[in-house]
Write an enzyme that holds these catalytic residues in place. Structure first.
Site, mmCIF file in Angstrom:
data_model
loop_
_atom_site.group_PDB
_atom_site.id
_atom_site.type_symbol
_atom_site.label_atom_id
_atom_site.label_comp_id
_atom_site.label_asym_id
_atom_site.label_seq_id
_atom_site.Cartn_x
_atom_site.Cartn_y
_atom_site.Cartn_z
ATOM 1 C CE LYS A 104 -3.840 4.651 0.927
ATOM 2 N NZ LYS A 104 -1.866 4.262 0.458
ATOM 3 C CG ASP A 157 -1.493 1.264 1.440
ATOM 4 O OD1 ASP A 157 -2.604 0.985 0.452
ATOM 5 O OD2 ASP A 157 -1.674 2.454 2.424
ATOM 6 C CG HIS A 170 -4.302 9.453 0.367
ATOM 7 N ND1 HIS A 170 -2.569 9.669 0.721
ATOM 8 C CD2 HIS A 170 -4.438 9.440 1.892
ATOM 9 C CE1 HIS A 170 -2.241 9.684 1.421
ATOM 10 N NE2 HIS A 170 -3.123 9.601 2.315
#
Length: 312
Positions: free
Chosen positions: A75, A45, A106
């Protein structure tokens, strides 16, 4: 050992345990990613705003694990809501890949792209310099365009309350596959989880163990359950609890032993926790321990429970 998978609303499979890279220093994160992938992780991530995606890419390549075997998330940052593809292209170049498996907004907040800082433009009162004229639905259209171009396989939300999702869903061509949130023992967000389930949006938990020196790691209820099942640590219960609720967990670490134990311990706890255990853990926050650790001073109301009143 690899993590088990969750199926998203578009049929894509995602590993239910991923390595978080927020606040991982550039000189540490490449080794952390490399070690995680060699230890069995298949989900990393990332985010443009973390400022370390080039090093994440180095770790990916050093691991020797083929790109197509790794689920990579990044993101879109707030200063790029009007320039989605520009932000994405920077991320792809830094990671050294031609596509993302998942791209998230985000925060549901557009910031002034011409402000006094490229990442965090500020107002004189110390709040973020928000572009309040911008419509989050237009950001989502920009995200959808990236799927159509083949640059990302899936798109999702991060830090979206029900109120924000209710705004974008009526006009969305593509339903968000996930909503990444601060979810843990002390901030379970039970009502929001029910809403996400009704919309077939999978929840992801960042900071699932809390923050640095987290009180979660010494919580009496979680520690008692860990002892009852002869688990190695309270953190195993904290992660397994979320997995048992069909929440994807994204623990962050740069310590090799912790990276490994977060994976193996979470899966072990997931396999032994009972419905009674889950019920006990679900009630911990409501018993007086409700606490958020991540609350940036945006200066607007995001629509979340247990969040300080916004001041402009």
């Amino acid at each position: 050992m690899t993590s088990h998978f969750t199926t998203l609303n578009n049929g894509q499979n995602i590993p239910a345990i991923g390595l978080g890279t927020w606040q991982s220093k550039p000189n540490e994160v490449a080794l952390a990613v490399e070690h995680a992938l060699k230890a069995g992780y298949r989900h990393i991530d990332c985010a443009w705003a973390y400022g370390n995606e080039k090093e994440v890419g180095e770790g990916l390549r050093a691991s020797g694990v083929p790109r197509e075997e790794v689920f990579i998330t990044s993101k879109l940052w707030g200063t790029y809501h009007k320039r989605v593809e520009e932000c994405l292209d920077q991320t792809l170049a830094n990671l050294g890949t031609t596509y993302l498996d998942l791209y998230l907004v985000h925060w549901p907040i557009a910031m002034n792209p011409n402000g006094n800082h490229p990442v965090m433009p500020m107002r004189p009162n110390g709040n973020r310099d928000i572009d309040e004229s911008w419509d989050i639905r237009d950001t989502w259209k920009g995200m959808e365009a990236m799927v159509k171009k083949g640059k990302v396989k899936s798109i999702g939300a991060s830090n979206f309350s029900q109120a924000v999702l209710d705004k974008i869903l009526p006009t969305a061509e593509i339903i968000p596959v996930v909503n990444q949130l601060e979810i843990h023992l002390y901030n379970p967000q039970l009502e929001l989880l029910d809403y996400l389930k009704s919309k077939k949006i999978v929840p992801q938990a960042y900071s699932p163990l809390g923050s640095t020196n987290s009180p979660l790691l010494t919580d009496e209820s979680a520690t008692e359950i860990a002892k009852k099942h002869s688990l190695k640590s309270t953190s195993d219960v904290l992660l397994g609890y979320l997995l048992a609720k069909d929440i994807i967990v994204l623990p962050k670490s740069v310590t090799p032993s912790r990276i490994e134990s977060n994976l193996t311990g979470a899966l072990e706890a997931y396999s032994v926790l009972t419905p009674e255990d889950i019920k006990v853990l679900d009630g911990v926050a409501a018993g007086g321990k409700q606490k958020r650790f991540i609350m940036p001073p945006w200066g607007i109301d995001l629509g979340f429970d247990n969040w300080p009143t916004a001041t402009k």
